[in-house]
Design an enzyme around this catalytic site. Structure first.
Site, PDB file in Angstrom:
ATOM      1  N   ASN A   9      17.018 -35.059   6.978  1.00 34.36           N
ATOM      2  CA  ASN A   9      16.694 -33.951   7.874  1.00 34.36           C
ATOM      3  C   ASN A   9      15.278 -33.518   7.537  1.00 34.36           C
ATOM      4  OD1 ASN A   9      16.439 -31.588   9.280  1.00 34.36           O
ATOM      5  ND2 ASN A   9      18.037 -30.472   8.156  1.00 34.36           N
ATOM      6  N   TRP A  10      14.348 -33.917   8.384  1.00 37.59           N
ATOM      7  CA  TRP A  10      12.938 -33.622   8.074  1.00 37.59           C
ATOM      8  C   TRP A  10      12.599 -32.153   8.293  1.00 37.59           C
ATOM      9  CZ3 TRP A  10       9.808 -38.285  10.594  1.00 37.59           C
ATOM     10  CH2 TRP A  10      10.257 -39.480  10.003  1.00 37.59           C
ATOM     11  N   LYS A  11      13.488 -31.417   8.942  1.00 35.34           N
ATOM     12  CA  LYS A  11      13.245 -30.010   9.279  1.00 35.34           C
ATOM     13  C   LYS A  11      11.908 -29.873  10.020  1.00 35.34           C
ATOM     14  CE  LYS A  11      16.249 -28.708   5.499  1.00 35.34           C
ATOM     15  NZ  LYS A  11      16.634 -27.743   4.468  1.00 35.34           N
ATOM     16  N   HIS A  96      23.421 -26.377  11.279  1.00 32.33           N
ATOM     17  CA  HIS A  96      22.754 -26.277   9.978  1.00 32.33           C
ATOM     18  C   HIS A  96      22.654 -24.800   9.591  1.00 32.33           C
ATOM     19  CE1 HIS A  96      19.730 -26.505   6.855  1.00 32.33           C
ATOM     20  NE2 HIS A  96      20.028 -27.785   6.751  1.00 32.33           N
ATOM     21  N   GLU A  98      20.342 -23.134   8.377  1.00 30.34           N
ATOM     22  CA  GLU A  98      19.097 -22.481   8.804  1.00 30.34           C
ATOM     23  C   GLU A  98      19.193 -22.035  10.265  1.00 30.34           C
ATOM     24  OE1 GLU A  98      16.516 -25.642   7.489  1.00 30.34           O
ATOM     25  OE2 GLU A  98      17.065 -25.167   5.427  1.00 30.34           O
ATOM     26  N   GLU A 168      26.920 -28.348   2.999  1.00 28.91           N
ATOM     27  CA  GLU A 168      25.655 -27.923   2.404  1.00 28.91           C
ATOM     28  C   GLU A 168      25.775 -26.488   1.915  1.00 28.91           C
ATOM     29  OE1 GLU A 168      22.281 -30.557   4.148  1.00 28.91           O
ATOM     30  OE2 GLU A 168      22.433 -28.734   5.309  1.00 28.91           O
ATOM     31  N   GLY A 174      17.074 -26.466  -0.774  1.00 27.37           N
ATOM     32  CA  GLY A 174      15.670 -26.204  -1.064  1.00 27.37           C
ATOM     33  C   GLY A 174      15.433 -25.374  -2.309  1.00 27.37           C
ATOM     34  N   SER A 213      19.423 -29.994  -2.264  1.00 29.63           N
ATOM     35  CA  SER A 213      18.652 -30.471  -3.413  1.00 29.63           C
ATOM     36  C   SER A 213      19.144 -31.820  -3.944  1.00 29.63           C
ATOM     37  CB  SER A 213      18.631 -29.417  -4.523  1.00 29.63           C
ATOM     38  OG  SER A 213      17.997 -28.236  -4.048  1.00 29.63           O
ATOM     39  N   GLY A 234      17.056 -33.090   2.610  1.00 27.29           N
ATOM     40  CA  GLY A 234      15.912 -32.363   3.149  1.00 27.29           C
ATOM     41  C   GLY A 234      14.626 -32.830   2.482  1.00 27.29           C
ATOM     42  N   GLY A 235      14.176 -32.079   1.501  1.00 23.12           N
ATOM     43  CA  GLY A 235      12.896 -32.347   0.838  1.00 23.12           C
ATOM     44  C   GLY A 235      12.685 -33.798   0.417  1.00 23.12           C
TER      45      GLY A 235
END
Ligand code: 13P
Length: 250
Positions: A9-11, A96, A98, A168, A174, A213, A234-235
């Site tokens: 997920n590149w966000k 998600h 977010e 998640e 993150g 993470s 993510g990251g």
């Protein structure tokens, strides 16, 4: 045998050309990872067509990070599931944390989005997870149960067969704080049980991904757990080498 999936997920990261380079990097190193592992990348909407081009000829699938709750029409700024499907996407991330937290997505909205996703032949990656306060109050089981009952329980069996779940925990997203492998297994097994209460043995086939993470250094331990079928990253999905290394964690 359940599918093993590593999804990125590149966000809201990378400019289009950077996204293309990232996708190319994943394609270039893909051969180093077992083809039993499926890779999915979910770039921002603006890059999907270009990333699709960069992935051509590889087995790396792609998806979107969200879609509209309506089919089409006067919804300024929204992107319809049909548009996403037309670009060759197979997946859409839905719910998600977010989106729930910053854009007020509720189960009601998510039910409508689910309908759009299935109507366009896409597979949702449906996210569930509790926040820190809920975890500390030991409400995490109830929270994920409600997130599943209010949305997933409305699916038909045929739809349910085409569903990926991502657990998640918000406190791990993150933050560099990962759920322990034991915590992940405990709640993944619980999620599977809740799914089975409605869909019976079909729940044995549902891929349940861990997210929060997740990185090369911890993926193997988490993925070793029976009910963890991969990760939503993510990251670490923003570096091709890290993303691929996570796939080696199986
Ligand atoms: P991080 O891997 O950056 O913690 O993000 C996880 C996530 O939210 C994936 O959807």
């Amino acid at each position: 045998m359940r599918k093993k999936i590593v999804a990125g997920n590149w966000k809201m990261n990378t400019l289009p050309q950077e996204g293309v380079e990232l996708a190319k990097g994943v394609v270039a190193g893909r051969g180093e990872v077992s083809n039993e592992v499926s890779f999915i990348v979910c770039p921002p909407f603006t890059h999907i067509a270009m990333v699709a081009e960069a992935l051509k000829g590889s087995d790396i699938e792609f998806g979107a990070q969200n879609c509209a709750a309506e089919a089409k029409g006067a919804y300024t700024g929204e992107v319809a599931a049909s548009m996403i499907a037309a670009l060759g996407c197979k997946y859409v991330i839905l719910g998600h944390s977010e989106r729930r937290q910053y854009y007020g997505e509720t189960s009601e909205t998510l039910n409508k989005k689910m309908e759009q996703v299935y109507a366009n032949g896409l597979t949702p990656i449906y996210c569930v997870g509790e926040n820190l306060e809920e975890r500390e109050a030991e409400k995490h089981f109830d929270v994920v149960k409600a997130q599943i009952e209010e949305v997933v329980y409305n699916l038909t069996e045929e739809q349910f067969k085409n569903l990926v779940i991502a657990y998640e925990p918000v406190w791990a997203i993150g933050t560099g704080k990962t759920a322990t492998a034991e915590q992940a297994q405990e709640i993944h097994a619980y999620i599977r049980k809740v799914l089975a209460e409605k869909f019976g043995a079909l729940a044995e086939e549902t891929a349940i991904l861990y997210g929060g993470s997740c990185k090369p250094a911890n993926a193997a331990e988490i993925f070793a757990k029976e009910d963890v079928d991969g990760g939503l990253i993510g990251g670490a999905a923003l570096k091709a080498a890290d993303f691929l290394a996570i796939g080696k964690g199986f």
